[in-house]
Motif scaffolding. Sequence first.
Motif, PDB file in Angstrom:
ATOM      1  N   ALA A  25       0.842  -1.204   0.000  1.00 39.79           N
ATOM      2  CA  ALA A  25       0.000   0.000   0.000  1.00 39.79           C
ATOM      3  C   ALA A  25       0.877   1.254   0.000  1.00 39.79           C
ATOM      4  N   PRO A  26       0.419   2.360  -0.605  1.00 37.92           N
ATOM      5  CA  PRO A  26       1.190   3.606  -0.576  1.00 37.92           C
ATOM      6  C   PRO A  26       1.515   4.017   0.856  1.00 37.92           C
ATOM      7  N   GLY A  27       2.746   4.476   1.061  1.00 39.00           N
ATOM      8  CA  GLY A  27       3.194   4.865   2.394  1.00 39.00           C
ATOM      9  C   GLY A  27       2.828   6.289   2.754  1.00 39.00           C
ATOM     10  N   PRO A  28       3.202   6.721   3.961  1.00 35.98           N
ATOM     11  CA  PRO A  28       2.819   8.055   4.455  1.00 35.98           C
ATOM     12  C   PRO A  28       3.724   9.199   3.994  1.00 35.98           C
ATOM     13  N   LEU A  29       4.835   8.871   3.279  1.00 41.64           N
ATOM     14  CA  LEU A  29       5.784   9.914   2.896  1.00 41.64           C
ATOM     15  C   LEU A  29       5.139  10.894   1.921  1.00 41.64           C
ATOM     16  N   ALA A  30       5.113  12.174   2.297  1.00 42.07           N
ATOM     17  CA  ALA A  30       4.410  13.190   1.494  1.00 42.07           C
ATOM     18  C   ALA A  30       5.214  13.669   0.292  1.00 42.07           C
ATOM     19  N   SER A  31       6.550  13.650   0.386  1.00 42.39           N
ATOM     20  CA  SER A  31       7.393  14.124  -0.714  1.00 42.39           C
ATOM     21  C   SER A  31       8.670  13.296  -0.756  1.00 42.39           C
ATOM     22  N   ASP A  32       9.391  13.415  -1.858  1.00 48.80           N
ATOM     23  CA  ASP A  32      10.638  12.657  -2.003  1.00 48.80           C
ATOM     24  C   ASP A  32      11.570  12.969  -0.831  1.00 48.80           C
ATOM     25  N   ARG A  33      12.311  11.947  -0.414  1.00 49.93           N
ATOM     26  CA  ARG A  33      13.155  12.124   0.774  1.00 49.93           C
ATOM     27  C   ARG A  33      14.430  11.321   0.636  1.00 49.93           C
ATOM     28  N   VAL A  34      15.536  11.933   1.011  1.00 52.91           N
ATOM     29  CA  VAL A  34      16.827  11.235   1.053  1.00 52.91           C
ATOM     30  C   VAL A  34      17.126  10.893   2.497  1.00 52.91           C
ATOM     31  N   LEU A  35      17.467   9.642   2.734  1.00 53.56           N
ATOM     32  CA  LEU A  35      17.713   9.173   4.101  1.00 53.56           C
ATOM     33  C   LEU A  35      19.001   8.351   4.106  1.00 53.56           C
ATOM     34  N   ILE A  36      19.807   8.558   5.134  1.00 56.25           N
ATOM     35  CA  ILE A  36      21.052   7.802   5.277  1.00 56.25           C
ATOM     36  C   ILE A  36      20.840   6.680   6.289  1.00 56.25           C
ATOM     37  N   ILE A  37      21.073   5.450   5.869  1.00 56.47           N
ATOM     38  CA  ILE A  37      21.034   4.295   6.766  1.00 56.47           C
ATOM     39  C   ILE A  37      22.448   4.098   7.295  1.00 56.47           C
ATOM     40  N   PRO A  38      22.665   4.280   8.601  1.00 61.20           N
ATOM     41  CA  PRO A  38      24.024   4.169   9.151  1.00 61.20           C
ATOM     42  C   PRO A  38      24.587   2.756   9.014  1.00 61.20           C
ATOM     43  N   LYS A  39      25.905   2.686   9.020  1.00 57.38           N
ATOM     44  CA  LYS A  39      26.566   1.389   8.969  1.00 57.38           C
ATOM     45  C   LYS A  39      26.250   0.574  10.223  1.00 57.38           C
ATOM     46  N   GLU A  40      26.222  -0.738  10.057  1.00 54.44           N
ATOM     47  CA  GLU A  40      25.985  -1.694  11.138  1.00 54.44           C
ATOM     48  C   GLU A  40      24.596  -1.558  11.744  1.00 54.44           C
ATOM     49  N   SER A  41      23.661  -1.007  10.996  1.00 55.18           N
ATOM     50  CA  SER A  41      22.272  -0.928  11.461  1.00 55.18           C
ATOM     51  C   SER A  41      21.585  -2.270  11.206  1.00 55.18           C
ATOM     52  N   GLY A  42      20.905  -2.801  12.245  1.00 54.91           N
ATOM     53  CA  GLY A  42      20.176  -4.043  12.100  1.00 54.91           C
ATOM     54  C   GLY A  42      18.752  -3.788  11.632  1.00 54.91           C
ATOM     55  N   GLU A  45      16.749  -1.524  14.047  1.00 44.53           N
ATOM     56  CA  GLU A  45      17.182  -0.120  13.993  1.00 44.53           C
ATOM     57  C   GLU A  45      16.696   0.556  12.706  1.00 44.53           C
ATOM     58  N   ILE A  46      16.746  -0.177  11.613  1.00 40.77           N
ATOM     59  CA  ILE A  46      16.300   0.399  10.343  1.00 40.77           C
ATOM     60  C   ILE A  46      14.796   0.647  10.357  1.00 40.77           C
ATOM     61  N   ALA A  47      14.026  -0.313  10.867  1.00 43.36           N
ATOM     62  CA  ALA A  47      12.572  -0.156  10.930  1.00 43.36           C
ATOM     63  C   ALA A  47      12.188   1.031  11.798  1.00 43.36           C
ATOM     64  N   GLU A  48      12.859   1.177  12.946  1.00 39.46           N
ATOM     65  CA  GLU A  48      12.552   2.302  13.841  1.00 39.46           C
ATOM     66  C   GLU A  48      12.952   3.633  13.208  1.00 39.46           C
ATOM     67  N   LEU A  49      14.074   3.650  12.497  1.00 33.32           N
ATOM     68  CA  LEU A  49      14.510   4.874  11.813  1.00 33.32           C
ATOM     69  C   LEU A  49      13.500   5.278  10.740  1.00 33.32           C
ATOM     70  N   LEU A  50      13.015   4.295   9.975  1.00 27.64           N
ATOM     71  CA  LEU A  50      12.039   4.585   8.926  1.00 27.64           C
ATOM     72  C   LEU A  50      10.749   5.141   9.502  1.00 27.64           C
ATOM     73  N   GLN A  51      10.315   4.583  10.655  1.00 33.41           N
ATOM     74  CA  GLN A  51       9.094   5.107  11.288  1.00 33.41           C
ATOM     75  C   GLN A  51       9.332   6.523  11.818  1.00 33.41           C
ATOM     76  N   ARG A  52      10.486   6.723  12.429  1.00 36.49           N
ATOM     77  CA  ARG A  52      10.801   8.027  13.023  1.00 36.49           C
ATOM     78  C   ARG A  52      10.882   9.116  11.952  1.00 36.49           C
ATOM     79  N   GLU A  53      11.343   8.751  10.772  1.00 33.18           N
ATOM     80  CA  GLU A  53      11.478   9.716   9.687  1.00 33.18           C
ATOM     81  C   GLU A  53      10.219   9.821   8.836  1.00 33.18           C
ATOM     82  N   GLY A  54       9.173   9.095   9.202  1.00 32.84           N
ATOM     83  CA  GLY A  54       7.896   9.233   8.525  1.00 32.84           C
ATOM     84  C   GLY A  54       7.754   8.459   7.230  1.00 32.84           C
TER      85      GLY A  54
END
Length: 410
Positions: A25-42, A45-54
């Motif tokens: 299903a279409p996600g909640p992101l309203a506009s294009d977004r650049v996001l950096i996934i840090p090294k050694e993220s499990g 951590e990635i799922a929580e970062l994605l939720q936190r960034e909307g």
Amino acid sequence: MFTTALVLAGVVGAGIAVVGSQSKAPGPLASDRVLIIPKESGLTEIAELLQREGLIEHPWTFKVSALISGNWTKLKAGEYLFKARASQQDILDIIAEGKAVEHSITVPEGLTSEQIIARLRDNDLLTGDVIQVPREGTILPDTFKFPRGFTRQAIVDRMTRDQRRVLNDVWNRRPADLPIKTPQELVILASIVEKETGRADERPRVAGVFINRLNRKMKLQSDPTIVYGIVGGKGTLGRAIQRNEISQATPYNTYVIDGLPPGPIANPGRAAMEAVVNHSRTKDLYFVADGSGGHAFAETLEQHNRNVARWRQVESQRREAGKPSPDSNVDKVEPPPAPDNRTEAPGASRAADAASGDIETAAGNRRASADGPAGARTRAFDASEGTNRDPLLNRSYDLNSPKQVPALRP
């Protein structure tokens, strides 16, 4: 037990169906977004970062989707571009496939290796340092794409590898009559051509001038070689060439040495190397700025003198109109205004003029001449001769004393 198994299977199937539906299903992101996934993220951590960034609403559905698809082991750190309304599945695929944002850096033709390495060091998206500055002429200028965090050494390795490949390709297509004996000499001449003109349409003709001069055993007299002999890898004087610098003996100064300098004076692009092996088949021996950012070419000194006079006229009109000149005098010998019709040895009138401070100017800013009066020995034309940059007009010499006059080589 059978009933229980059926119920559990139904629950699991329903859960998978729900997760699958939500992941597409279409996600909640309203506009294009650049996001950096840090090294050694499990995965968590990635799922929580994605939720936190909307980017997603429910971390648990993202984790379940990753586990079911098997992508949870493939998630990669990096800088990613996510489109507006991107679904969880889209986001998961982008991260699992490592589709990181690509940045670019452009290395212009004609820079020295030191200048290129300085550009790489100034780029904050690159990491690490360069082990060693490559030898002059071993880097291929181009535009290079890379992900954030790419190493500077990796960019250098790519440029040097590309240069070897291109040089080998161009060298194998050289004509039999080319007065260039090695691939290194090809790069040397291409670097001079690169520094002499920034116009693609002029490169073959400029190369043709130097090829003609090499065939005639004439000095190349290229201003950029004076500059490199003085400042080396720094690349530029930042000003016009001074009179004493024209005759300053350096291994690179082609106003002083015969033939090619011992090494390249910059890193030429493929087009400059191609111009050397596919040079224009003309009789040109001279060229001078034409006032429009290009050059006027000539076969004889007389033609060259006329071109210089036209250039002076254009520059004079431009100054009177208050317009800037497209022909910068930085790192160049400025063409003097009057034609040169003298032979190699300065005559008595020349000494008198020097003594009185009345400096008569010569023709053109470069190129030697094979022309001369009938029966007179022709001279190797020096751009400085007769100008305010003429080393022979230096007052430390006594032109009336043969013991102090610098020896003139034939």
